[in-house]
Scaffold this motif. Structure first.
Motif, PDB file in Angstrom:
ATOM      1  N   THR A  98       0.830  -1.218   0.000  1.00 28.46           N
ATOM      2  CA  THR A  98       0.000   0.000   0.000  1.00 28.46           C
ATOM      3  C   THR A  98       0.855   1.255   0.000  1.00 28.46           C
ATOM      4  OG1 THR A  98      -1.683  -1.210   1.246  1.00 28.46           O
ATOM      5  CG2 THR A  98      -1.876   1.180   1.181  1.00 28.46           C
ATOM      6  N   ALA A  99       1.890   1.289   0.823  1.00 27.95           N
ATOM      7  CA  ALA A  99       2.753   2.473   0.886  1.00 27.95           C
ATOM      8  C   ALA A  99       3.421   2.731  -0.458  1.00 27.95           C
ATOM      9  CB  ALA A  99       3.798   2.308   1.983  1.00 27.95           C
ATOM     10  N   ASP A 100       3.851   1.677  -1.115  1.00 29.13           N
ATOM     11  CA  ASP A 100       4.505   1.823  -2.416  1.00 29.13           C
ATOM     12  C   ASP A 100       3.530   2.354  -3.455  1.00 29.13           C
ATOM     13  OD1 ASP A 100       6.883   1.315  -4.150  1.00 29.13           O
ATOM     14  OD2 ASP A 100       5.500  -0.068  -5.130  1.00 29.13           O
ATOM     15  N   ALA A 103       2.831   6.011  -2.685  1.00 24.68           N
ATOM     16  CA  ALA A 103       4.025   6.815  -2.935  1.00 24.68           C
ATOM     17  C   ALA A 103       4.221   7.057  -4.427  1.00 24.68           C
ATOM     18  CB  ALA A 103       5.250   6.137  -2.332  1.00 24.68           C
ATOM     19  N   LYS A 115       7.448   6.726   0.275  1.00 24.87           N
ATOM     20  CA  LYS A 115       7.090   5.402   0.790  1.00 24.87           C
ATOM     21  C   LYS A 115       7.533   5.264   2.233  1.00 24.87           C
ATOM     22  CE  LYS A 115       7.982   0.449   0.126  1.00 24.87           C
ATOM     23  NZ  LYS A 115       8.742  -0.559  -0.658  1.00 24.87           N
ATOM     24  N   LEU A 118       5.185   7.214   4.522  1.00 22.16           N
ATOM     25  CA  LEU A 118       3.895   6.556   4.695  1.00 22.16           C
ATOM     26  C   LEU A 118       4.002   5.335   5.594  1.00 22.16           C
ATOM     27  CD1 LEU A 118       2.656   6.914   1.023  1.00 22.16           C
ATOM     28  CD2 LEU A 118       1.659   8.042   3.021  1.00 22.16           C
ATOM     29  N   GLU A 119       5.082   4.586   5.468  1.00 18.72           N
ATOM     30  CA  GLU A 119       5.287   3.438   6.344  1.00 18.72           C
ATOM     31  C   GLU A 119       5.441   3.879   7.793  1.00 18.72           C
ATOM     32  OE1 GLU A 119       7.436   0.312   3.221  1.00 18.72           O
ATOM     33  OE2 GLU A 119       8.669   1.676   4.440  1.00 18.72           O
ATOM     34  N   GLU A 195      -5.247   0.606   5.557  1.00 17.15           N
ATOM     35  CA  GLU A 195      -3.877   1.088   5.440  1.00 17.15           C
ATOM     36  C   GLU A 195      -3.822   2.447   4.748  1.00 17.15           C
ATOM     37  OE1 GLU A 195      -1.330  -1.876   3.732  1.00 17.15           O
ATOM     38  OE2 GLU A 195      -1.580  -3.261   5.414  1.00 17.15           O
ATOM     39  N   GLN A 196      -4.605   2.623   3.694  1.00 14.88           N
ATOM     40  CA  GLN A 196      -4.628   3.910   3.001  1.00 14.88           C
ATOM     41  C   GLN A 196      -5.073   5.028   3.944  1.00 14.88           C
ATOM     42  OE1 GLN A 196      -7.173   3.574  -0.417  1.00 14.88           O
ATOM     43  NE2 GLN A 196      -5.597   2.623  -1.690  1.00 14.88           N
ATOM     44  N   MET A 199      -2.452   5.628   6.823  1.00 13.34           N
ATOM     45  CA  MET A 199      -1.226   6.250   6.331  1.00 13.34           C
ATOM     46  C   MET A 199      -1.442   7.717   5.981  1.00 13.34           C
ATOM     47  SD  MET A 199       0.386   3.356   3.808  1.00 13.34           S
ATOM     48  CE  MET A 199       1.032   1.800   4.423  1.00 13.34           C
TER      49      MET A 199
END
Length: 252
Positions: A98-100, A103, A115, A118-119, A195-196, A199
């Motif tokens: 999700t972070a990738d 990003a 990324k 966000l992580e 997660e979205q 983050m």
């Protein structure tokens, strides 16, 4: 849920609130960072060109339509959460990246720094939720925090009061649990949604803390527009129509 540090946030509180616990998590991150590392260097939010920020398509938009907001209209009866519908999204057995993905939408030419931000944001959100004794991995809690952070940022206002935040969580949980789309969706998409929201909600929270120091600056102005776009991406209506008062969302 005022985001500026105040004495209430520092009082011993066995349960705490997500706002207060988020502040403590951020402070702890500051204290554990090497000397000389600034907030912007550590999290990168103030270096990000918000004027170039895309209007992201969040997975949450699949579930929200107007059901959450309609329940807040005068005279509307809020539906009870559907029996057996949980808003918790356990961790996926396989990486979702999700972070990738986020990003690469934010910074397609150099996604790696974003990324990492966000992580870190997801980790800070998890620690804050745990300290506040909020349900782990709860889409409703992440959604409430996302909405509160982006609304406050878009309006250049403090966040919803601590005492009102549980009401916003309850409204989000009711809206999700009574959403046919949410009931039908896969565990994977629920987790991606969580997660979205966690983050980006925490990222916006961190950026707001820094940009509030100079609210008349151009980056701060672009940041407010970015927060408006975030709200519209999840809730549907224009952010100008959305009102958050005493922990309840409604439409103008």
């Amino acid at each position: 849920m005022t985001m500026n540090p105040d004495r209430r946030s520092l009082r011993p509180n066995p349960r705490g609130t997500l706002r207060a616990c988020a502040q403590r998590a951020v402070i702890a991150a500051f204290l554990s960072a090497p000397l000389g590392v600034t907030w912007a260097q550590g999290f990168g939010a103030t270096d990000y060109p918000f004027y170039a920020a895309p209007q992201l398509s969040f997975a949450a938009s699949n579930f929200m339509n107007l059901s959450v907001l309609n329940q807040a209209q005068p005279g509307a009866a809020a539906e009870a959460p559907a029996a057996g519908v949980s808003t918790v999204a356990p961790e996926s057995p396989v990486p979702l990246h999700t972070a990738d993905t986020l990003a690469r939408a934010y910074a397609p030419k150099q996604p790696a720094p974003m990324k990492s931000v966000l992580e870190q944001s997801l980790d800070l959100f998890a620690k804050a939720a745990q300290k506040a004794q909020q349900p782990a991995n709860d889409v409703a809690v992440a959604l409430a925090f996302f909405v509160a952070a982006n609304y406050a940022a878009s309006q250049a206002q403090p966040l919803v009061a601590d005492a009102d935040f549980p009401r916003l969580v309850a409204q989000m949980r009711s809206g999700l649990a009574t959403s046919p789309a949410f009931q039908r969706t896969t565990a994977r998409l629920k987790r991606e949604t969580f997660e979205q929201l966690a983050m980006v909600g925490m990222f916006v929270y961190l950026a707001k803390l820094e940009l509030d120091k100079n609210p008349a600056s151009e980056p701060a102005k672009h940041f407010r527009n970015h927060a408006r776009a975030n709200l519209a991406s999840v809730l549907g209506p224009s952010a100008d129509r959305v009102v958050l008062s005493q922990g309840t969302l409604s439409l103008r």
